[in-house]
Structure formats: C-alpha cells, structure tokens
Design an enzyme around this catalytic site. Structure first.
Site, PDB file in Angstrom:
ATOM      1  NE  ARG A  70       1.214   6.642  -1.418  1.00 40.59           N
ATOM      2  CZ  ARG A  70       1.008   7.278  -2.562  1.00 40.59           C
ATOM      3  NH1 ARG A  70       0.865   8.577  -2.556  1.00 40.59           N
ATOM      4  NH2 ARG A  70       0.961   6.652  -3.701  1.00 40.59           N
ATOM      5  CD1 TRP A 120      -0.967  -1.944   1.044  1.00 41.99           C
ATOM      6  CD2 TRP A 120      -1.078  -2.752  -1.036  1.00 41.99           C
ATOM      7  NE1 TRP A 120      -2.192  -2.522   0.888  1.00 41.99           N
ATOM      8  CE2 TRP A 120      -2.296  -3.026  -0.374  1.00 41.99           C
ATOM      9  CE3 TRP A 120      -0.932  -3.174  -2.347  1.00 41.99           C
ATOM     10  CZ2 TRP A 120      -3.350  -3.700  -0.984  1.00 41.99           C
ATOM     11  CZ3 TRP A 120      -1.983  -3.847  -2.961  1.00 41.99           C
ATOM     12  CH2 TRP A 120      -3.177  -4.102  -2.276  1.00 41.99           C
ATOM     13  N   GLY A 134       4.460   0.814  -8.207  1.00 41.55           N
ATOM     14  CA  GLY A 134       3.898   0.341  -9.472  1.00 41.55           C
ATOM     15  C   GLY A 134       4.212  -1.129  -9.664  1.00 41.55           C
ATOM     16  CD  GLU A 167     -13.238   1.864   3.557  1.00 38.80           C
ATOM     17  OE1 GLU A 167     -12.169   1.700   2.969  1.00 38.80           O
ATOM     18  OE2 GLU A 167     -14.027   2.771   3.260  1.00 38.80           O
ATOM     19  CG  HIS A 192     -35.881  -9.465  -6.342  1.00 40.98           C
ATOM     20  ND1 HIS A 192     -36.900 -10.087  -7.022  1.00 40.98           N
ATOM     21  CD2 HIS A 192     -36.243  -8.166  -6.220  1.00 40.98           C
ATOM     22  CE1 HIS A 192     -37.837  -9.189  -7.318  1.00 40.98           C
ATOM     23  NE2 HIS A 192     -37.461  -8.015  -6.839  1.00 40.98           N
ATOM     24  CE  LYS A 222      -7.688   8.883   1.563  1.00 37.68           C
ATOM     25  NZ  LYS A 222      -9.124   8.656   1.868  1.00 37.68           N
TER      26      LYS A 222
HETATM   27  O1  M6R Z   1      -8.894   8.305  -4.566  1.00 38.52           O
HETATM   28  P1  M6R Z   1     -10.161   7.704  -5.119  1.00 38.52           P
HETATM   29  O2  M6R Z   1     -11.357   8.483  -4.767  1.00 38.52           O
HETATM   30  O3  M6R Z   1     -10.068   7.465  -6.596  1.00 38.52           O
HETATM   31  O4  M6R Z   1     -10.263   6.290  -4.444  1.00 38.52           O
HETATM   32  C1  M6R Z   1     -11.242   5.377  -4.812  1.00 38.52           C
HETATM   33  C2  M6R Z   1     -11.367   4.245  -3.806  1.00 38.52           C
HETATM   34  O5  M6R Z   1     -10.164   3.539  -3.742  1.00 38.52           O
HETATM   35  C3  M6R Z   1     -11.716   4.766  -2.410  1.00 38.52           C
HETATM   36  O6  M6R Z   1     -12.878   5.529  -2.412  1.00 38.52           O
HETATM   37  C4  M6R Z   1     -11.872   3.594  -1.435  1.00 38.52           C
HETATM   38  O7  M6R Z   1     -12.990   2.839  -1.766  1.00 38.52           O
HETATM   39  C5  M6R Z   1     -11.963   4.120   0.003  1.00 38.52           C
HETATM   40  N1  M6R Z   1     -11.143   3.325   0.875  1.00 38.52           N
HETATM   41  C6  M6R Z   1     -13.333   4.088   0.550  1.00 38.52           C
HETATM   42  O8  M6R Z   1     -13.393   4.550   1.849  1.00 38.52           O
END
Ligand code: M6R
Length: 607
Positions: A27, A73, A100, A487, A503, A602
């Site tokens: 995560r 985190w 949270g 990333e 542009h 994650k």
């Molecule tokens: O779990 P989700 O699909 O809602 O997550 C959305 C984004 O946080 C997720 O896609 C993020 O951009 C990834 N690290 C991309 O690889």
C-alpha cells in the site's frame, strides 16, 4: 496508504501482526509499529523504514495474544519512530492505530492540552488515544464511541486497552475496515490481503459502524448504540495470487498476467449468438439503458486514463456522448447531475477517496453510479448502484498495469452492449468481439519480444525528460505511458496529444528529450507521422510503437517496437503493454524500487 491490522486469538499476536503488516507493505508506507498486551501492560514498538526494521526490533516470542499494528504513510508530522503508530494515552494503557485524517485535530488537541494531556507525537491520530482515555470508565467500546462523536474527518481505527484482555474495538468512517473470522481467533484489517493467510471468511463494515471483537465473536453497532446485523462473505482470492511466483517484481508479474486477466474480465459476459455482451451487474433494464443520453466516467490516475479510453469507445461504438473527469476536481465543483446521464466510478482498489466522495456527491444529487472495480467488497462497489468487477486478481505493485487493461475491457463490453441495443449490426458486433478475443494472443507476442523493449529502455533510461505522444483513443494511452514512466523510474515525462505539441511542448524538444510516439494504423496515422517528422527536424530522438509492416515509421524513428495489427479501437491494449514494459525496464536499469516507488501509495485513502 496507511494499513491497519488487529488480532486476538491463541497465536502470538506479534507474529500475526508482523506477517499482516508485511502483506500491507504494497500500500506504500514509511514506518510501522505494533502494540501487544504483555500481561496488563502494552508493549509498543515502532520503527521508521521497512517492516524488516520493525521485525528486528520486536523481541522473539514477545508474549501477548491480542494486539494491533500499523503501516504509516506520513501526513501530519515527519517520518519518525515517535510519529509512527500505535499511539497511546499518557498511562500507556490504551493504544490506537488509525488510517485517515482527523480534520478537527488542532482544536481537539488544544483543548486536551489545556486539560493537561501530554502529547508525544506531531500526528493528528494521537488525539484519538487521549480522547478515548478521557472518556474511559471501564467500557472501551463506549469510550471509543464518545471520542468519535467529537471527531470530524476520516478514520479506520483499531483500539486496545491493556486491562481489556482479548478485546479490540474497530470503527470506520471513510477508511476501510474488514473483520476476518477464524477458529477461536479474529482479525481486523484495512484490507483482506493482511488476513488472507489465516481466513477467507470476512465481514465488511460501513461508515459509522463500530465493532467489538473478541477471539470468540463480535458485535456491531452504530455511534448511537443501535445494533447492526452483518453478513459474512467469502474472499475469492487465493494466497498464491499474492506471491511473486517466478517473477522478481510484482510489476513484471502483473504485466505478464494481462494475458489471463483480460479474458477473465470477459468470462461469462459474451453472448456469441447475439454478438453482444451481457453485464448483469449493471442492475438496469434494457429500457433504462435506452434512456441513457450521456455517460460520465469519474476516476483518478491510471483509472482516469482507462476512463478516457472508454469514453472514446462508448462514443464511437454506441454513439452516446461520453467523457471522463478527474474525481478530485469533479466533487468540488458542484457538478450538475443530469437525469439521463449514467455515471461510472472506476477504481482498482475501490477505496480511492476522491472517487468515493465523487460517487457520494453524484448519489446525493440523485444520479445513478455504476462501479468498475477490482477489489471485491471494497467501498466503491458496495456504495454503487451496480457495476462490473474486473476480476484481475490482486494488483500489488503500486504502478497499476493489469487493472488498466481489465478496466477498459469491462467498459468495452458495456460499449458493445449499448451499441448492439442501438445501431450496431450483429455482424459488426461479432467482428469486434472476434478481434477483442484475440487481443491476449497479440499481448503474448509483445511479451515474447520484451527483450527488444529492454534494449531500448537500457539505451534511454538515462535521459532526464520524455514526451509520450498519441492521437485519438491512444492519446490517453500516451498519458498513461508518461504516468507509468514517472512513477516507477522518476524520469520526468509528459503525455500529450501529438497534435498539441505545436501549441507549446515542442519547445522542449532537443537531443536530450526523446519522444515516444504511438502510431497505430488508424485514421490518425498520417498526422502522427507528420508530428514525428516535426520532432526529428528539431533534433529530437524519436521512439515509436508502430504496427508490423509499417516501414515508413522505421525510416523516421530512432527506435521502433512493432505490435500486431488489430481493430483501430483496440490499439490501446497493444500500445499500453509496450509502454508498461518500457517503464519497467527503465526503472530496473535505474535500480528503482519498482513495486514501491518513493512517496507513492497503492490505495490513496486521503485527499
Ligand atoms: O485504486 P484506484 O484505481 O482508484 O487508484 C487510482 C490511482 O491512485 C492509481 O491508478 C495510481 O495513479 C496508480 N499508481 C497508477 O499506476
């Protein structure tokens, strides 16, 4: 983001908690900690860095059969041992782990300080420990409820008290919480991966619910003490699916898994006789679907790019106006929710807070939202009016790969279903489905030639900037390619429509900024080829993903990777897989932590 885990039973709590935290590593976190009862006192151990640091600090066979653990985190307060969870009250009898953000923590903290409570950390979470202690008069559950009634914000918490042998209190509001039921043992966690090694029987909680857990049972109630009855569910994932198997990273494994995960997203959902898709989970009658005048897709990150691809396909096949929007922006702009608009919330994790809150905003305004999610039982599908699970299996790598291709698959099926209800002929439907069915074969071909991409990546991984350029349905794929490279490799990359570079972005072109062009053999091909020439004319390196047999691209580009020919609307599959591999190999070349890139999580459960 943060992960929480709790245990009560016969096993050594520290072992169960450490193994659960290890499973939550994916995560994203920067520190971790556990608290276990050792007699009538708590042993609290917290460490920054990897779980290994925590494991090294926990004495072997630490006594204690109930306890709580956390991967943090950082949001409020730096990455330090003291800011790591669990947090305790001044007597060190009460310990809390929290996911949270407590939004009103400043006011609560000032009041507690005035009342003489002493704080050790800089976190918002520590107020919970002191508030619970303030209200504690022998009944932990009611003290937790009294504390939570003062709190504004999001939380998934687990609380323990040294004197309350064999008892944990869990509660949620906006952050996930699941109970795992074993034989005379119980588990609490923020997601099932932490407990899958012990049990597959689970209970999911809703916002506003509080659970009191002992090793023998549990009771659920709301903050006003009304009892809530809960249903038990079974997790369908297997533990092996969470292992790396023969691969060295989850990202590589998950890229390869797409050959199976795409067909899984289609399984049982194709009616070949009628040349259409069958999506029972939509919970909508044919008449209701015919009334849909617009489709809006809400999502974040990679899921948003999947939504953009899907909006092209829905508009192109079903001829329904369609667009995708960032959930984080949508929810705050007082959106107009139209009567005949159908909304989709796409989320791999099903827990992304921006997407969840956008979904709630749409529902509050009377709109209908369908979820496209991977994690069964997660919050977004449970709060949606219907939807489609993509069944990709656990996606552990922070960088999303297989979820993207399965998300578009689910929405391609929706598009076919809608198109066949409107004006797509049976033969066109059959032809499209036939092409869709052979996509996994074309991906296998790409995977078999991944060494070519590795070679290109090794040559270019040391360039500081990249442009990713595509047109039409492949424009969002270019953006997804740029996101992936950023990333996992930390190389700066921008994804753009190839038409847009004139542009502005073309100013970046020089011999140090390569451009990755997506060149399918569709109606945009000629235009993209012209854009490639424009970049070449400015000494820019040109990399391309093109269709086998396109020799012209080879003449212009410095590097080409070829993919099979397919239906023009299906190229996103064949363009994205090489981009995923390219990013992966760049990251490996640069010795990055591919599965857990710095600063990323994650599942993004805070704003
Ligand atoms: O779990 P989700 O699909 O809602 O997550 C959305 C984004 O946080 C997720 O896609 C993020 O951009 C990834 N690290 C991309 O690889």
């Amino acid at each position: 983001m943060c992960g929480i885990v709790g245990y009560c039973g016969d096993k050594l709590a520290s072992e169960v908690l450490l193994s659960g935290l290890k499973r939550l590593e994916y995560r994203g976190y920067d520190s971790s900690g556990i608290s276990v009862n050792s007699g009538n006192k708590l042993s609290i151990i917290k460490k920054t860095g990897k779980i290994k640091n925590l494991r090294d600090a926990v004495p072997e066979n630490l006594p204690g059969h109930f306890g709580i653990g956390h991967t943090r985190w950082a949001t409020h307060g730096g990455v330090t041992d003291i800011n790591a969870h669990p947090h305790s009250d001044s007597s060190e009898k009460i310990a809390v782990v929290h996911n949270g953000i407590i939004e009103n923590y400043t006011g609560l903290k000032e009041k507690l300080l005035r009342e003489g409570y002493v704080f050790k950390s800089e976190t918002d979470s520590e107020v919970l420990a002191h508030l619970i202690s303030k209200f504690y008069e022998g009944d932990l559950e009611s003290a937790v409820k009294s504390a939570l009634s003062l709190v504004k914000g999001t939380y998934g918490i687990i609380v323990m008290h040294a004197d309350k042998d064999n008892e944990l209190i869990g509660a949620r509001n906006g952050s996930p919480l699941v109970l795992g039921i074993g034989d005379d043992e119980m588990f609490l966690a923020s997601d099932v991966s932490a407990i899958l090694a012990y049990t597959k029987q689970v209970v999911y909680f809703e916002d506003g619910e509080v659970v009191k857990v002992t090793s023998k049972g549990f009771t659920t109630s709301d903050l006003k003490n009304n009892r809530v009855s809960k249903d038990m569910e079974n997790i369908s994932w297997e533990l092996e699916e969470m292992e790396k198997g023969k691969f060295s990273t989850y990202m590589e494994k998950e890229i390869h898994e797409q050959v199976e995960s795409i067909p899984r997203a289609m399984k049982g959902r194709i009616n070949e006789d009628l040349a259409t898709a069958v999506l029972g989970g939509l919970n909508m009658t044919g008449r209701e679907l015919l009334d849909v005048e617009r489709v809006k897709i809400i999502a974040a990150g990679t899921s948003y790019y999947a939504g953009q691809v899907a909006s092209y396909i829905i508009e192109s096949l079903a001829r329904i106006p369609s667009s995708a929007e960032l959930a984080s922006e949508f929810r705050y702009r007082n959106p107009v929710v139209e009567k005949n608009t159908l909304y989709f919330a796409i989320s791999q994790s099903g827990e992304t807070i921006d997407t969840l809150f956008a979904l709630r905003e749409i529902k509050r305004k009377g709109g209908r939202v369908l979820g496209i999610c991977n994690v069964v039982g997660s919050t977004i599908p449970r709060e949606s009016d219907g939807g489609v699970y993509i069944h990709s299996g656990p996606e552990i790598s922070v960088a999303s790969t297989k979820a993207f291709t399965s998300q578009i698959t689910a929405l391609y099926l929706f598009a076919i279903h809608m198109a066949r209800m409107r004006d797509m002929s049976q033969s066109s439907g059959a032809a499209f489905l036939k092409d869709l069915n052979i996509i996994p074969e074309a991906i296998t071909d790409i995977l078999n030639r991944k060494a070519e991409l590795q070679k290109i990546a090794e040559k270019y991984a040391h360039y500081p900037n990249f442009l990713f350029l595509g047109r039409g349905i492949n424009c969002p794929v270019a953006m997804e390619g740029a996101l992936k490279l950023k990333e996992v490799s930390y190389i700066h990359a921008e994804g753009y429509s190839a038409a847009e570079i004139k542009h502005g972005p073309i100013a970046l072109i020089n011999e140090k900024t390569p451009s990755m062009f997506l060149v399918p053999d569709d109606h945009m091909r000629e235009k993209i080829v012209s854009n490639m020439k424009e970049v070449k004319a400015r000494n820019g390196k040109v990399l391309a993903i093109a269709v086998k047999g396109d020799k012209e691209v080879e003449d212009i580009a410095d590097e080409v990777f070829y993919v099979s020919k397919t239906h023009e609307n299906l190229y996103p599959y064949l363009m994205v897989v090489p981009l995923q591999l390219f990013s992966y190999f760049c990251a490996m070349e640069l010795h990055r932590d591919v599965d857990q890139p710095r600063n990323l999580a994650k599942s993004v459960t805070v704003e």
